[in-house]
Structures are given as structure tokens and as C-alpha cells.
Design a protein around this motif. Structure first.
Motif: not given
Lengths: 293, 359
Positions: A182-183, A186, A190-191, A205, A292-293, B90, B92, B94-99, B107-108, B145, B152, B159-160
Motif C-alpha cells: 500500500a505505501e 501511495a 503521488l508521482g 521501512n 504502526v499504521n 487508501f 488503511h 497507507a501513510l509513510f510511517k517513517h515520515m 512527498y508528492g 503512529a 490519519r 497528501r493526495a
């Protein structure tokens, strides 16, 4: 009711009794486990260092003055420096393919990755000899080209890669499967390009899992004996790695030097263990693929 | 509102004859769908109906086997997902969890090639503007998190929106949230849609959500589009028995069509026979299409087997003499007790001929 209860034994329900095992049994189990650890793991480790320092510091360091010892250390470092990065790339690619794509023969690939774990290292060494040795399948042709693989560095590297292949992949496959796609999707919407997605989303990750796999891979690469022993030909000062050198010294009754060189490997093991525990303690969730998500 | 979030020229989406074969259920069979510019359209269907596959096909995350996807008249069928300029949210998140939240939103813009990438200050300005839009100002440095599910979801939407997509696609946007948060977010999404004016398609399996939120609803079943229409149209003039039963409580009665009239148990019903040919048919009724009558009268006889109070009405369960169970809505003051023998009069309903086959 009263006559029924009289026949029942006076014990807690069966689900509870599993965790409320009698204290004696619990203590016995712990004692046996600890005794085993002490006898078979800690004691040998201590013996290595005791034997290594039997003639004092001078005797210990004398073992490393020898040219053959230095060349063995050099060779081991060289082999690890080639095999580990290659396995990092192989392991990453294989787990990427397995975790993110659906394709035919996927389960076969997963089984094949585990093959080095189930095959005796000596056998895998022999396979390389049969392929690349002078009498081997491709040996004549390679000889004609002036390429030496068996009894030389390339053979040792190949055997090491084979034996240590599963470590990175084994660590990453469950982690990447758990994280799903999924990530990455995404990032694509976003390009971001495929490479960009890999370096900014996928890699961050899995970085701790990757480091963990590389650590174990490196420890095994430096310590591998069986496969390397077969393909190296034991040429002193040329194709002897640290484990092979230890064996030679020991066979020559040069116990202090043997244990001194062995202590290097023991230290490597201890450092790996410490780093491994640190990773597990600090980044346990990232290693197990906890979301975590 | 600043410029970047102001209404942009909305484009239409055209899905033309899209077919996607999978081994499993979530396939699509020759789907034609036009989404009007600036419209908020719901893709509604049970799980396995192909609604998410259709959304992912529009986004370019799934390649159709046949058919085309067009944005504003331009063929996007063979455009890779990166070039389609869709905002995808998405299920769930689908966020970037380390950001951090800010990095997620930026990001985009960050991944754009240098020539098209806005300056750092511009990116920061846009990010804070979007945080403002999704009511999360002050959360820049949090990590996914540390956010609640609803927060979220809002970050995912920001983000989109950051890449100024031509269309906005949301996959079960409220699927993973609890009932209270869902309700709040619905109103909020409607509001955002009105402010951005973007053509928006969202997937849901919740008919209330679709009917409440969407301008038009597209109902999917087993990979086929059953009906597209306004909430009123799909509720009042369902095109297929599936649409009728999926959009709410419905009871089926075996009916006969004779001389342009609908008969249930040989008694006439006022339902529109819709020029159907004479023969066997099915009549589908909502709970409010049925009215209790004294026993012996009406189209149907049964015993009251239970009653429930639902806000301003009472819903009674009737066990029919022929073994069927059905629900009827009656006014609060009507006094019907369990065990009572009653009749039911059918006031209205929708008739479908038997052996119905979807177009």
C-alpha cells in the motif's frame, strides 16, 4: 451435587494449571536450561580465551605476528567484503520479488532460498568443486581461459555466498510481506518513480530488518568452515581463511596460537550478539514487521 | 483560501467497456461509467463486487484487460499511474510511517523532477495550507503512529490533494473508523469536495454512506454495473432486484401480472406493472409499502412475531402463514401485540419479471 463434587480432584481448572505449574517443576526446568547453556555455550567460550592467554599477552599477540595468520585474516575480510554486499543485493531482490509480486514458481523460489540451510556445507563445497574444479564440468574450459575458481578466492567467495544466502532474504520476506504494497502504491500515485519509491518508502521501512540480516550473514560468512574447507584446498598463506587457519594451528599442536586466532571469531560472535540484541531491543517492532499504521 | 486549494477546472472520467479477468471474484465485466465533472460519485456494492478493482483501474494501479479510461476526454488507458495525476486515498491510509505528517503531505511535491518542483518555502506553505484545510494545523511533526484513525485519514487526504490531482479517488475512506467518527468525516468530506470542486469517486459497501454523501451512486454486483443514478433514482426506481434488495430492507412476494395489473394472492396491488408481459413476476416491497389490516383482509396473512421501536416508528415482524417472515413499519400509536393475527395490504412496490437477467 454434593456427591459429584466429592469425586472431583481438588485442582484448579485445566487451562489454569498450564501456567500455574508446580514451583518445583518450574525451577527444575529453568535450572536444566541454564546448566545446559553454561556447559555447552558459556564454558567453551571461556575456555577459548583462557587457552588463548595461557602464555600471557605476549604469547597471545605472537599468534598474530605470523604471516599466515595475517593473510588468513585478510582473506576472511576480503571474502566477507565481497559475499555480504552481494547477498544483500540478492536477498533484497529475492524478497522484493516474493513479497510484492505474484508469479508462478513463487513457492519453489522460497524453498530454494532455504536450500543452503538444509544442505550440509561440505556438500555445497563439493558441488562447486565438481563444477569448477580441474576435473569438473566447466574446469577444463575455465583452465583454458586462465580463470582459476576452485582453490582460489573466487571459489571461496562463491561457496560463502551459497552458504550465507538465506540470511538476508529470510529476514526480509516476512517483513515485506507483512508491510504489503500500500505505501509503495501511495508513492506511485503521488508521482514517484519506481527507484524513488524504493529508496524513500521501501528501504526506510525495512532498514532495521536488513541490517539484522546483514549482521547474521556477515557472522556466518566470516565463520564458515565446511564449504570453504572443501573449495579452498588449504593453501597456506593463500587460501586459508581464519577458521581454516585455526584448524591447521590446532592440528599442529600449536594450541595457544589456535585459540588466540579462534578468539577473534569468538569476539566477532560476541559483537554480533550484542548488536543483534540491541536491534531487537531498540527496533523490535520493525524487525518483526509490526505495523504502526 | 489560498490559490492552490481554490476550485480548479474539474474533469470528467469516462470508463468505457472495462473488463478485468481475475481468477477470483473481484473481476469486472464490460463496465461503462461516466463520472461528470465536479461530481461526487459513490461506487457501492458488496465485497467481491469489483468496486475497488474499478477504482484501482481508474487510478492505473490495475491494468484493464479491455476497455478504456479517459480523463477530460484524453485517453489515459496506457498512462502509468505516476502520470495519471490522480489523488488516491487508501482504505488503511497507507501513510509513510517513517515520515512526519508534514513530510507525508509534501512527498508528492518533493519527488517531482527539479524543474517542476516548487521551492522549499512554497512546499512548506502548501503543506501548512493543506493541514489547515484538513484541520490538523500544529500536527506537522507528529508521526502517523501518534494519530487517531480519523486524523490519519485526513492526512491521507491532504497528501493526495497536495499534488493537485485531476480527480480524487477514495477507497472505503471511512471503512476502518468507528461510527461516530464516520459521521463527522462524511460531512467534512462533503465540505472539502465542495471547496475543491474536484471530480471525486469513492468506494463504499455502506449504502447509507453512499446515499447520504454522493451526488450519484453506481451500484455494482459481481463485477457488473447494475445501475447508476441519483440517490432518489436508485431508491425509487431500482433497475434490478439486486439494487432493490441491496439498498435497504425489502420483502419479495410472488406475483402474477395479468392485463397490466399486479396481483399478489389474487388480490390487486397498486404497484406499477411497467408494461410487463403477463406471467410470473416478483414484487419487492419496502417495510413502509405494507400496511397492517384486520385478519382476513389484504394480500397476505400472518402473525405478529415481534415488535421493535426505531425512533419515530415501530417495526413489526410478521410470520406469514406460508412460512415467510417480513418486516412492516407502523406508526408508534398503532397497538399491535406479538401473537396477534393480522393481514397485510400491499400499498406499493417494485415489480420485476421472474428469470430476470441483468442487461
Amino acid at each position: 451435587m454434593s456427591d459429584l463434587s466429592a469425586t472431583l480432584p481438588l485442582s484448579p481448572p485445566s487451562q489454569l494449571s498450564v501456567v500455574t505449574e508446580k514451583r518445583l517443576i518450574r525451577q527444575l526446568a529453568i535450572t536444566v536450561a541454564l546448566a545446559f547453556l553454561l556447559l555447552f555455550l558459556v564454558l567453551p567460550l571461556i575456555v577459548v580465551f583462557v587457552e588463548a592467554f595461557k602464555r600471557g599477552l605476549a604469547g597471545y599477540f605472537a599468534a598474530f605476528q605470523e604471516e599466515d595468520a595475517l593473510s588468513a585474516i585478510g582473506l576472511t575480510l576480503t571474502v566477507a567484503a565481497i559475499a555480504v554486499p552481494l547477498n544483500l543485493v540478492f536477498g533484497l531482490t529475492a524478497s522484493w520479488a516474493i513479497a510484492k509480486f505474484e508469479f508462478k514458481g513463487k513457492s519453489l523460489l522460497i524453498t530454494l532460498i532455504d536450500l543452503p540451510f538444509s544442505v550440509s556445507p561440505v556438500v555445497s563445497g563439493l558441488i562447486y568443486l565438481l563444477l569448477f574444479g580441474a576435473q569438473g564440468l566447466w574446469g577444463k574450459w575455465l583452465m583454458a581461459q586462465g580463470i582459476q575458481i576452485a582453490f582460489a578466492l573466487p571459489g571461496i567467495v562463491l561457496a560463502t555466498i551459497f552458504v550465507t544466502f538465506p540470511f538476508v532474504a529470510r529476514q526480509l520476506i516476512p517483513l515485506m510481506q507483512e508491510q504489503g504494497t500500500a505505501e509503495e502504491e501511495a508513492a506511485l500515485t503521488l508521482g514517484a518513480s519506481g527507484w524513488r519509491t524504493f529508496f524513500t518508502v521501501t528501504l526506510p521501512n525495512i532498514k532495521w530488518g536488513l541490517l539484522y540480516g546483514v549482521l547474521l550473514c556477515n557472522a556466518r560468512a566470516m565463520g564458515e568452515f565446511g564449504a570453504v574447507s572443501v573449495v579452498s584446498g588449504h593453501i597456506r598463506g593463500l587460501t586459508n581463511t581464519i577458521p581454516l587457519h585455526v584448524e591447521i594451528l590446532y592440528n599442529e599442536y600449536n594450541f595457544v596460537a589456535a585459540f588466540a586466532v579462534a578468539s577473534l571469531l569468538a569476539c566477532l560472535a560476541l559483537i554480533t550478539l550484542a548488536l543483534k540484541s540491541f536491534l531487537e531491543w531498540r527496533h523490535g517492532a520493525d524487525l518483526a514487521g509490526g505495523t504502526v499504521n | 483560501m489560498a490559490q492552490s486549494i481554490e476550485k480548479s477546472q474539474a474533469v470528467d472520467i469516462r470508463v468505457a467497456g472495462v473488463t478485468k479477468e481475475f481468477g477470483d471474484l473481484a473481476a469486472l465485466h464490460d463496465v461503462h461509467l461516466d463520472v461528470r465533472p465536479g461530481e461526487l460519485l459513490a461506487l457501492l456494492g458488496p465485497s467481491g463486487s469489483g468496486k475497488t478493482t474499478l477504482l484501482r483501474t481508474i487510478a492505473g494501479l490495475v491494468q484493464a484487460d479491455r476497455g478504456q479510461v479517459l480523463f477530460g476526454g484524453l485517453d489515459a488507458t496506457h498512462l502509468p499511474v505516476q502520470k495519471r495525476q490522480v489523488g488516491f486515498v487508501f482504505q488503511h491510509y497507507a501513510l509513510f510511517k517513517h515520515m512526519s505528517v508534514a513530510d507525508n503531505i509534501a512527498y508528492g511535491l518533493q519527488v517531482r523532477e527539479r524543474a517542476k518542483r516548487p521551492s522549499r518555502a512554497e512546499i512548506r506553505r502548501r503543506t501548512s495550507e493543506l493541514l489547515d484545510l484538513v484541520q490538523l494545523s500544529g500536527y506537522e511533526n507528529r508521526f502517523p503512529a501518534q494519530l487517531s484513525g480519523g486524523q490519519r485519514q485526513r492526512v491521507a487526504l491532504a497528501r493526495a490533494l497536495a499534488v493537485e490531482p485531476r480527480v480524487l479517488l477514495l477507497d472505503e475512506p471511512f471503512g476502518a473508523l468507528d461510527a461516530k467518527v464516520r459521521k463527522d468525516l462524511r460531512a467534512w468530506l462533503r465540505d472539502i469536495h465542495e471547496r475543491t470542486g474536484k471530480t471525486t469517486v469513492f468506494v463504499t459497501h455502506d449504502q447509507d454512506e453512499a446515499l447520504e454523501l454522493a451526488d450519484r451512486v453506481a451500484v455494482l454486483n459481481l463485477g457488473r454495473l447494475e445501475q447508476v443514478g441519483t440517490p432518489d433514482e436508485v431508491q425509487d426506481q431500482p433497475a434490478t432486484p439486486f439494487v432493490m434488495t441491496f439498498l435497504g430492507q425489502a420483502t419479495r412476494f410472488a406475483a402474477d401480472i395479468r392485463d397490466g395489473k399486479v396481483l399478489v394472492n389474487e388480490r390487486g396491488v397498486r404497484a406499477d406493472a411497467r408494461d410487463l408481459a403477463a406471467g410470473k413476476a416478483s414484487l419487492y416491497c419496502r417495510p413502509w409499502h405494507l400496511r397492517p389490516t384486520p385478519a382476513g383482509q389484504g394480500n397476505f396473512q400472518g402473525i405478529v412475531s415481534g415488535t421493535r421501536r426505531l425512533g419515530s416508528i415501530r417495526r413489526i415482524e410478521v410470520s406469514g402463514d406460508d412460512g415467510t417472515r417480513l418486516e412492516v413499519e407502523i406508526p408508534l400509536e398503532a397497538n399491535l401485540q406479538p401473537g396477534e393475527q393480522i393481514g397485510l395490504e400491499i400499498l406499493d412496490g417494485v415489480v420485476f419479471p421472474d428469470h430476470w437477467t441483468p442487461r
